[in-house]
Design a protein around this motif. Structure first.
Motif, PDB file in Angstrom:
ATOM      1  N   LEU A  96      -3.998  22.008   7.617  1.00  0.00           N
ATOM      2  CA  LEU A  96      -2.703  22.050   8.302  1.00  0.00           C
ATOM      3  C   LEU A  96      -2.024  20.685   8.286  1.00  0.00           C
ATOM      4  O   LEU A  96      -0.818  20.589   8.028  1.00  0.00           O
ATOM      5  CB  LEU A  96      -2.887  22.538   9.736  1.00  0.00           C
ATOM      6  N   LEU A  97      -2.774  19.615   8.519  1.00  0.00           N
ATOM      7  CA  LEU A  97      -2.183  18.275   8.487  1.00  0.00           C
ATOM      8  C   LEU A  97      -1.647  17.929   7.100  1.00  0.00           C
ATOM      9  O   LEU A  97      -0.583  17.330   6.968  1.00  0.00           O
ATOM     10  CB  LEU A  97      -3.208  17.231   8.932  1.00  0.00           C
ATOM     11  N   THR A  98      -2.374  18.319   6.061  1.00  0.00           N
ATOM     12  CA  THR A  98      -1.925  18.061   4.697  1.00  0.00           C
ATOM     13  C   THR A  98      -0.617  18.787   4.417  1.00  0.00           C
ATOM     14  O   THR A  98       0.302  18.225   3.821  1.00  0.00           O
ATOM     15  CB  THR A  98      -2.999  18.484   3.681  1.00  0.00           C
ATOM     16  N   HIS A 102       3.435  17.061   3.875  1.00  0.00           N
ATOM     17  CA  HIS A 102       4.242  17.281   2.678  1.00  0.00           C
ATOM     18  C   HIS A 102       5.415  18.224   2.939  1.00  0.00           C
ATOM     19  O   HIS A 102       6.099  18.629   2.019  1.00  0.00           O
ATOM     20  CB  HIS A 102       3.364  17.802   1.543  1.00  0.00           C
ATOM     21  N   HIS A 103       5.636  18.562   4.206  1.00  0.00           N
ATOM     22  CA  HIS A 103       6.748  19.430   4.569  1.00  0.00           C
ATOM     23  C   HIS A 103       7.997  18.572   4.769  1.00  0.00           C
ATOM     24  O   HIS A 103       7.965  17.589   5.493  1.00  0.00           O
ATOM     25  CB  HIS A 103       6.415  20.202   5.852  1.00  0.00           C
ATOM     26  N   PRO A 104       9.115  18.917   4.141  1.00  0.00           N
ATOM     27  CA  PRO A 104      10.307  18.051   4.207  1.00  0.00           C
ATOM     28  C   PRO A 104      10.980  18.009   5.574  1.00  0.00           C
ATOM     29  O   PRO A 104      11.692  17.070   5.877  1.00  0.00           O
ATOM     30  CB  PRO A 104      11.240  18.660   3.157  1.00  0.00           C
ATOM     31  N   VAL A 105      10.762  19.004   6.435  1.00  0.00           N
ATOM     32  CA  VAL A 105      11.473  19.074   7.701  1.00  0.00           C
ATOM     33  C   VAL A 105      10.707  18.391   8.836  1.00  0.00           C
ATOM     34  O   VAL A 105      11.295  17.855   9.758  1.00  0.00           O
ATOM     35  CB  VAL A 105      11.760  20.554   8.072  1.00  0.00           C
ATOM     36  N   ILE A 106       9.401  18.399   8.768  1.00  0.00           N
ATOM     37  CA  ILE A 106       8.576  17.842   9.845  1.00  0.00           C
ATOM     38  C   ILE A 106       8.705  16.326   9.844  1.00  0.00           C
ATOM     39  O   ILE A 106       8.467  15.675   8.834  1.00  0.00           O
ATOM     40  CB  ILE A 106       7.098  18.242   9.670  1.00  0.00           C
ATOM     41  N   ASP A 107       9.083  15.765  10.997  1.00  0.00           N
ATOM     42  CA  ASP A 107       9.138  14.313  11.083  1.00  0.00           C
ATOM     43  C   ASP A 107       7.843  13.809  11.723  1.00  0.00           C
ATOM     44  O   ASP A 107       7.062  14.568  12.232  1.00  0.00           O
ATOM     45  CB  ASP A 107      10.354  13.853  11.884  1.00  0.00           C
ATOM     46  N   SER A 111       5.932  11.792   3.946  1.00  0.00           N
ATOM     47  CA  SER A 111       5.584  12.736   2.885  1.00  0.00           C
ATOM     48  C   SER A 111       4.868  12.036   1.739  1.00  0.00           C
ATOM     49  O   SER A 111       4.158  12.663   0.976  1.00  0.00           O
ATOM     50  CB  SER A 111       6.839  13.443   2.373  1.00  0.00           C
ATOM     51  N   SER A 112       5.050  10.713   1.626  1.00  0.00           N
ATOM     52  CA  SER A 112       4.384   9.993   0.544  1.00  0.00           C
ATOM     53  C   SER A 112       2.976   9.551   0.926  1.00  0.00           C
ATOM     54  O   SER A 112       2.243   9.032   0.102  1.00  0.00           O
ATOM     55  CB  SER A 112       5.212   8.764   0.163  1.00  0.00           C
ATOM     56  N   HIS A 113       2.588   9.743   2.194  1.00  0.00           N
ATOM     57  CA  HIS A 113       1.277   9.303   2.667  1.00  0.00           C
ATOM     58  C   HIS A 113       0.186  10.214   2.104  1.00  0.00           C
ATOM     59  O   HIS A 113       0.286  11.424   2.189  1.00  0.00           O
ATOM     60  CB  HIS A 113       1.230   9.325   4.193  1.00  0.00           C
ATOM     61  N   ASN A 114      -0.825   9.626   1.529  1.00  0.00           N
ATOM     62  CA  ASN A 114      -1.946  10.402   0.998  1.00  0.00           C
ATOM     63  C   ASN A 114      -3.131  10.262   1.942  1.00  0.00           C
ATOM     64  O   ASN A 114      -3.730   9.201   2.042  1.00  0.00           O
ATOM     65  CB  ASN A 114      -2.344   9.910  -0.399  1.00  0.00           C
ATOM     66  N   LEU A 115      -3.450  11.323   2.625  1.00  0.00           N
ATOM     67  CA  LEU A 115      -4.575  11.347   3.542  1.00  0.00           C
ATOM     68  C   LEU A 115      -5.801  11.850   2.797  1.00  0.00           C
ATOM     69  O   LEU A 115      -5.785  12.938   2.229  1.00  0.00           O
ATOM     70  CB  LEU A 115      -4.278  12.252   4.736  1.00  0.00           C
TER      71      LEU A 115
END
Length: 133
Positions: A96-98, A102-107, A111-115
C-alpha cells in the motif's frame, strides 16, 4: 553459542537518522480511560544511530500501520530502506505504501522516492538486528 555475524553494511555507513529503519510492533498494553482499551506500539529503530521512535496504534490493521508510518515520515522523513519481519500487516502495508508513493494525487510522499523494503528470513529473528544473514 555460534559466533555473531558481521554487521550489515547499512549499519556502517554514516547517514541521516532513520534513513535505514527497522520496525516491529509490541503490545498489547492496557490503557485505562473511562474504560479499558488496548494499544500497540510500532517501534522504529535507526540502523546507524540506534535511535528509537514510537508510534501508538489502537489496532494491528494495515490502515493503522500506514497512518503510523505517515506520522513517522512527517517527523523524520521517509526512510530509504525498511527492515521488518514477515507479518501480514507489514507485507500488505509495504504494498500500500508503494502504491501511495507513486500515486499522483496523494501528497506527503515523493513520487520519485524509492523505498526499499527488506523482509527478514522467517523464523530468523536475529536478522532483525541488522546482521548479515
Amino acid at each position: 553459542m555460534p559466533p555473531l555475524a558481521q554487521y550489515h553494511p547499512n549499519r556502517l555507513i554514516s547517514r541521516v537518522p532513520f534513513r535505514v529503519t527497522g520496525l516491529d510492533f509490541t503490545g498489547a498494553f492496557k490503557v485505562y480511560n473511562s474504560h479499558v482499551d488496548f494499544v500497540f506500539i510500532l517501534l522504529f529503530t535507526c540502523a546507524v544511530t540506534r535511535a528509537v521512535a514510537v508510534e501508538v496504534t489502537t489496532f494491528l490493521t494495515v490502515i493503522e500501520f500506514v497512518q503510523a508510518v505517515r506520522r513517522f515520515a512527517a517527523q523524520f522523513g521517509m526512510p530509504d530502506c525498511v527492515v521488518s519481519d514477515n507479518a501480514f500487516t507489514f507485507q500488505a502495508g509495504q504494498t500500500l505504501l508503494t502504491e501511495l508513493m507513486h500515486h499522483p494525487v496523494i501528497d506527503g510522499f515523493k513520487s520519485s522516492h524509492n523505498l526499499t523494503w527488506k523482509f527478514i528470513t522467517p523464523c530468523a529473528p536475529r536478522q532483525g538486528a541488522f546482521m548479515k544473514g
